[in-house]
Scaffold this motif. Structure first.
Motif, PDB file in Angstrom:
ATOM      1  N   LEU A  15       2.118  -0.741  18.124  1.00 44.79           N
ATOM      2  CA  LEU A  15       3.234  -1.569  17.675  1.00 44.79           C
ATOM      3  C   LEU A  15       2.729  -2.786  16.912  1.00 44.79           C
ATOM      4  O   LEU A  15       3.219  -3.122  15.830  1.00 44.79           O
ATOM      5  CB  LEU A  15       4.072  -2.028  18.875  1.00 44.79           C
ATOM      6  CG  LEU A  15       5.253  -1.163  19.297  1.00 44.79           C
ATOM      7  CD1 LEU A  15       5.856  -1.697  20.590  1.00 44.79           C
ATOM      8  CD2 LEU A  15       6.313  -1.100  18.218  1.00 44.79           C
ATOM      9  N   SER A  16       1.734  -3.442  17.475  1.00 49.81           N
ATOM     10  CA  SER A  16       1.170  -4.631  16.860  1.00 49.81           C
ATOM     11  C   SER A  16       0.557  -4.311  15.499  1.00 49.81           C
ATOM     12  O   SER A  16       0.784  -5.019  14.512  1.00 49.81           O
ATOM     13  CB  SER A  16       0.113  -5.244  17.785  1.00 49.81           C
ATOM     14  OG  SER A  16      -0.470  -6.383  17.199  1.00 49.81           O
ATOM     15  N   ILE A  17      -0.199  -3.220  15.434  1.00 50.02           N
ATOM     16  CA  ILE A  17      -0.854  -2.835  14.181  1.00 50.02           C
ATOM     17  C   ILE A  17       0.180  -2.467  13.113  1.00 50.02           C
ATOM     18  O   ILE A  17       0.079  -2.886  11.957  1.00 50.02           O
ATOM     19  CB  ILE A  17      -1.812  -1.651  14.422  1.00 50.02           C
ATOM     20  CG1 ILE A  17      -2.991  -2.093  15.302  1.00 50.02           C
ATOM     21  CG2 ILE A  17      -2.320  -1.080  13.099  1.00 50.02           C
ATOM     22  CD1 ILE A  17      -3.898  -0.960  15.733  1.00 50.02           C
ATOM     23  N   THR A  18       1.196  -1.677  13.502  1.00 48.10           N
ATOM     24  CA  THR A  18       2.189  -1.200  12.540  1.00 48.10           C
ATOM     25  C   THR A  18       3.024  -2.345  11.994  1.00 48.10           C
ATOM     26  O   THR A  18       3.391  -2.354  10.808  1.00 48.10           O
ATOM     27  CB  THR A  18       3.094  -0.136  13.182  1.00 48.10           C
ATOM     28  OG1 THR A  18       2.285   0.898  13.758  1.00 48.10           O
ATOM     29  CG2 THR A  18       4.027   0.484  12.145  1.00 48.10           C
ATOM     30  N   ARG A  19       3.335  -3.334  12.838  1.00 46.82           N
ATOM     31  CA  ARG A  19       4.127  -4.477  12.378  1.00 46.82           C
ATOM     32  C   ARG A  19       3.422  -5.245  11.268  1.00 46.82           C
ATOM     33  O   ARG A  19       4.065  -5.821  10.394  1.00 46.82           O
ATOM     34  CB  ARG A  19       4.441  -5.400  13.552  1.00 46.82           C
ATOM     35  CG  ARG A  19       5.572  -4.882  14.439  1.00 46.82           C
ATOM     36  CD  ARG A  19       5.717  -5.675  15.702  1.00 46.82           C
ATOM     37  NE  ARG A  19       6.843  -5.161  16.510  1.00 46.82           N
ATOM     38  CZ  ARG A  19       6.933  -5.286  17.820  1.00 46.82           C
ATOM     39  NH1 ARG A  19       5.946  -5.898  18.507  1.00 46.82           N
ATOM     40  NH2 ARG A  19       7.973  -4.798  18.464  1.00 46.82           N
ATOM     41  N   LEU A  20       2.099  -5.234  11.297  1.00 49.82           N
ATOM     42  CA  LEU A  20       1.337  -5.928  10.257  1.00 49.82           C
ATOM     43  C   LEU A  20       1.480  -5.251   8.901  1.00 49.82           C
ATOM     44  O   LEU A  20       1.284  -5.878   7.856  1.00 49.82           O
ATOM     45  CB  LEU A  20      -0.144  -5.995  10.647  1.00 49.82           C
ATOM     46  CG  LEU A  20      -0.503  -6.852  11.864  1.00 49.82           C
ATOM     47  CD1 LEU A  20      -1.983  -6.715  12.193  1.00 49.82           C
ATOM     48  CD2 LEU A  20      -0.141  -8.312  11.619  1.00 49.82           C
ATOM     49  N   HIS A  21       1.824  -3.943   8.924  1.00 48.24           N
ATOM     50  CA  HIS A  21       1.925  -3.180   7.682  1.00 48.24           C
ATOM     51  C   HIS A  21       3.373  -2.814   7.327  1.00 48.24           C
ATOM     52  O   HIS A  21       3.600  -2.063   6.383  1.00 48.24           O
ATOM     53  CB  HIS A  21       1.112  -1.883   7.797  1.00 48.24           C
ATOM     54  CG  HIS A  21      -0.355  -2.106   7.999  1.00 48.24           C
ATOM     55  ND1 HIS A  21      -0.916  -2.296   9.241  1.00 48.24           N
ATOM     56  CD2 HIS A  21      -1.375  -2.178   7.111  1.00 48.24           C
ATOM     57  CE1 HIS A  21      -2.222  -2.473   9.114  1.00 48.24           C
ATOM     58  NE2 HIS A  21      -2.528  -2.414   7.834  1.00 48.24           N
ATOM     59  N   ALA A  22       4.313  -3.345   8.078  1.00 46.99           N
ATOM     60  CA  ALA A  22       5.708  -2.936   7.896  1.00 46.99           C
ATOM     61  C   ALA A  22       6.379  -3.608   6.703  1.00 46.99           C
ATOM     62  O   ALA A  22       7.512  -3.255   6.358  1.00 46.99           O
ATOM     63  CB  ALA A  22       6.508  -3.215   9.165  1.00 46.99           C
ATOM     64  N   GLY A  23       5.725  -4.571   6.092  1.00 48.89           N
ATOM     65  CA  GLY A  23       6.278  -5.199   4.898  1.00 48.89           C
ATOM     66  C   GLY A  23       7.620  -5.859   5.104  1.00 48.89           C
ATOM     67  O   GLY A  23       8.493  -5.794   4.241  1.00 48.89           O
ATOM     68  N   GLY A  24       7.805  -6.491   6.264  1.00 49.11           N
ATOM     69  CA  GLY A  24       9.068  -7.157   6.536  1.00 49.11           C
ATOM     70  C   GLY A  24      10.077  -6.293   7.255  1.00 49.11           C
ATOM     71  O   GLY A  24      11.141  -6.781   7.671  1.00 49.11           O
ATOM     72  N   GLY A  25       9.774  -5.007   7.425  1.00 43.56           N
ATOM     73  CA  GLY A  25      10.674  -4.120   8.148  1.00 43.56           C
ATOM     74  C   GLY A  25      10.469  -4.221   9.652  1.00 43.56           C
ATOM     75  O   GLY A  25       9.561  -4.898  10.134  1.00 43.56           O
ATOM     76  N   GLU A  26      11.320  -3.541  10.393  1.00 43.86           N
ATOM     77  CA  GLU A  26      11.217  -3.526  11.846  1.00 43.86           C
ATOM     78  C   GLU A  26      10.441  -2.296  12.297  1.00 43.86           C
ATOM     79  O   GLU A  26      10.310  -1.313  11.557  1.00 43.86           O
ATOM     80  CB  GLU A  26      12.608  -3.544  12.479  1.00 43.86           C
ATOM     81  CG  GLU A  26      13.423  -4.777  12.096  1.00 43.86           C
ATOM     82  CD  GLU A  26      14.661  -4.938  12.968  1.00 43.86           C
ATOM     83  OE1 GLU A  26      14.539  -4.927  14.195  1.00 43.86           O
ATOM     84  OE2 GLU A  26      15.761  -5.062  12.384  1.00 43.86           O
ATOM     85  N   VAL A  27       9.945  -2.349  13.547  1.00 43.38           N
ATOM     86  CA  VAL A  27       9.194  -1.233  14.121  1.00 43.38           C
ATOM     87  C   VAL A  27       9.715  -0.973  15.534  1.00 43.38           C
ATOM     88  O   VAL A  27       9.872  -1.908  16.317  1.00 43.38           O
ATOM     89  CB  VAL A  27       7.678  -1.528  14.176  1.00 43.38           C
ATOM     90  CG1 VAL A  27       6.923  -0.306  14.682  1.00 43.38           C
ATOM     91  CG2 VAL A  27       7.153  -1.956  12.805  1.00 43.38           C
TER      92      VAL A  27
END
Length: 233
Positions: A164-176
């Motif tokens: 979750l933490s890693i993906t949020r860094l790459h979400a470009g402002g989106g939610e995870v």
């Protein structure tokens, strides 16, 4: 959420120009062919075969639209886009499908939000990153974006927290969100978020007369009871 359970098949198209114009919010589901996209849609809508889940990933070659709305009134549409990245289909088919998908994501007028399905054990792949780059301009303009990490039941709590933490860094402002069709993890959260995308709460118009006196609130402004009704739907 009961609203999601109203989903019905609307139409299918192999090319973008074959899709009908839609005047309600449209939410697209995209992802790799084995990311669990169809399973996610079927779980959210509580319909076992609404979205076709093939034993051979990559078989779906069309954009499938599903209508949502109570009392027979369509107030949103879900779009199930062809999965990408499956090696067993021909290169020409992959190129064609991916071009159709890209054209849809960058030019579909009524597109309100995108849900990207991702297997957390693989993380965001090169193809997922490429898709993020394609939609980034529209996201920056206000398009809603959500990454759903499927198959969460395959991970421990610690592993879930890390991805979750890693993906949020790459979400470009989106939610995870984490999601498990088996354990029903994240189902209500995702359904509620999609409802909010399709039914944005608009700011109440200022109807106070320009007389310097204190006016009353607009009669059509959302009330606390309205908010509670929305949350219960």
């Amino acid at each position: 959420m009961g609203w999601m359970h109203t989903a019905k098949f609307l139409t299918t198209a192999a090319q973008l120009h074959h899709l009908p114009p839609i005047d309600v919010p449209e939410i697209a589901f995209v992802g790799r062919s084995n990311a669990g996209k169809s399973t996610c849609i079927n779980t959210l809508t509580q319909q076992k075969q609404l979205a076709f889940a093939s034993k051979k990933p990559g078989r779906t070659q069309h954009i499938n639209l599903f209508s949502l709305g109570k009392q027979g009134v369509t107030d949103a549409v879900l779009a199930d886009l062809p999965g990408y990245g499956y090696a067993a289909v021909s290169r020409s088919d992959k190129v064609r499908w991916q071009q159709v998908m890209v054209n849809y994501l960058v030019s579909r007028p009524g597109l309100t939000g995108i849900v990207l399905l991702c297997d957390p054990r693989l993380g965001l792949t090169e193809l997922d990153e490429a898709l993020l780059e394609v939609v980034r301009p529209r996201v920056e303009e206000g398009l809603k974006f959500l990454i759903v990490l499927t198959k969460a039941d395959k991970l421990t709590r610690a592993e879930q927290a890390k991805i979750l933490s890693i993906t949020r860094l790459h979400a470009g402002g989106g939610e995870v969100k984490m999601f498990s069709a088996l354990k029903k993890q994240g189902v209500d959260e995702v359904a509620q978020l999609l409802w909010q995308w399709a039914h944005p709460v608009l700011p109440a118009a200022d109807t106070t007369p320009d007389t310097g006196t204190t006016g009353t609130a607009a009669t059509d402004a959302p009330t606390s009871a309205d908010s509670e009704d929305i949350q219960q739907n």
